[in-house]
Design a protein around this motif. Structure first.
Motif, PDB file in Angstrom:
ATOM      1  N   GLN A   1       0.829  -1.206   0.000  1.00  0.00           N
ATOM      2  CA  GLN A   1       0.000   0.000   0.000  1.00  0.00           C
ATOM      3  C   GLN A   1       0.866   1.259   0.000  1.00  0.00           C
ATOM      4  O   GLN A   1       0.601   2.210  -0.732  1.00  0.00           O
ATOM      5  N   THR A   2       1.893   1.264   0.843  1.00  0.00           N
ATOM      6  CA  THR A   2       2.776   2.429   0.936  1.00  0.00           C
ATOM      7  C   THR A   2       3.524   2.645  -0.372  1.00  0.00           C
ATOM      8  O   THR A   2       3.641   3.772  -0.857  1.00  0.00           O
ATOM      9  N   TYR A   3       4.009   1.556  -0.965  1.00  0.00           N
ATOM     10  CA  TYR A   3       4.737   1.658  -2.225  1.00  0.00           C
ATOM     11  C   TYR A   3       3.824   2.228  -3.317  1.00  0.00           C
ATOM     12  O   TYR A   3       4.208   3.145  -4.051  1.00  0.00           O
ATOM     13  N   ALA A   4       2.615   1.686  -3.441  1.00  0.00           N
ATOM     14  CA  ALA A   4       1.678   2.145  -4.471  1.00  0.00           C
ATOM     15  C   ALA A   4       1.320   3.615  -4.263  1.00  0.00           C
ATOM     16  O   ALA A   4       1.251   4.392  -5.217  1.00  0.00           O
ATOM     17  N   SER A   5       1.135   4.008  -3.005  1.00  0.00           N
ATOM     18  CA  SER A   5       0.799   5.392  -2.686  1.00  0.00           C
ATOM     19  C   SER A   5       1.914   6.337  -3.110  1.00  0.00           C
ATOM     20  O   SER A   5       1.666   7.390  -3.709  1.00  0.00           O
ATOM     21  N   ARG A   6       3.142   5.958  -2.829  1.00  0.00           N
ATOM     22  CA  ARG A   6       4.292   6.802  -3.189  1.00  0.00           C
ATOM     23  C   ARG A   6       4.471   6.898  -4.701  1.00  0.00           C
ATOM     24  O   ARG A   6       4.982   7.895  -5.210  1.00  0.00           O
TER      25      ARG A   6
ATOM     26  N   ASP B   1      -2.614   2.549  -8.262  1.00  0.00           N
ATOM     27  CA  ASP B   1      -3.464   1.682  -7.455  1.00  0.00           C
ATOM     28  C   ASP B   1      -2.715   0.388  -7.160  1.00  0.00           C
ATOM     29  O   ASP B   1      -2.077  -0.178  -8.057  1.00  0.00           O
ATOM     30  N   VAL B   2      -2.803  -0.070  -5.924  1.00  0.00           N
ATOM     31  CA  VAL B   2      -2.056  -1.274  -5.530  1.00  0.00           C
ATOM     32  C   VAL B   2      -2.479  -2.491  -6.351  1.00  0.00           C
ATOM     33  O   VAL B   2      -1.683  -3.390  -6.586  1.00  0.00           O
TER      34      VAL B   2
ATOM     35  N   GLY C   1       1.899   6.713  -6.777  1.00  0.00           N
ATOM     36  CA  GLY C   1       0.689   7.313  -7.337  1.00  0.00           C
ATOM     37  C   GLY C   1      -0.108   6.355  -8.214  1.00  0.00           C
ATOM     38  O   GLY C   1      -0.764   6.779  -9.164  1.00  0.00           O
TER      39      GLY C   1
END
Length: 93
Positions: free
Chosen positions: A43-48, A52-53, A50
């Motif tokens: 989740q953190t990686y996808a958020s950084r 969707d996971v 930009g």
């Protein structure tokens, strides 16, 4: 260029640093506890990034990692690498 991220990990256990390497060779480092669910890293990686996971898949030695697994269950050691690929659906480009 590297990003450092430290998702909040709850519970005990020793902390390790893992590397997530994308298809372009860029590495992102995460310092997590061995009991942290990989879902939090994903989740953190996808958020950084930009994105969707659900558009990403994470692999360890070519095998897809389940979000409910932990570094301990995967037997990850400090500085181990996880590969991140874009999820591809369909058969034509």
């Amino acid at each position: 260029m590297s990003d450092n991220a430290e998702p909040k990990a709850e519970g005990g256990g020793e902390a390790i640093t893992i590397r997530v390497k994308d298809q372009g060779g860029e590495e992102t480092f995460f310092k997590i506890k061995k009991t942290t669910k990989m879902e939090k890293v994903f989740q953190t990686y996808a958020s950084r990034r930009g994105v969707d996971v659900s558009s990403l898949r994470f692999l360890l030695d070519g095998e897809r990692i389940d979000a409910a697994e932990t570094p301990k269950s995967l037997e990850l050691d400090d500085q181990d690498q996880i590969d991140c690929m874009l999820e591809q659906t369909g058969g034509y480009f």
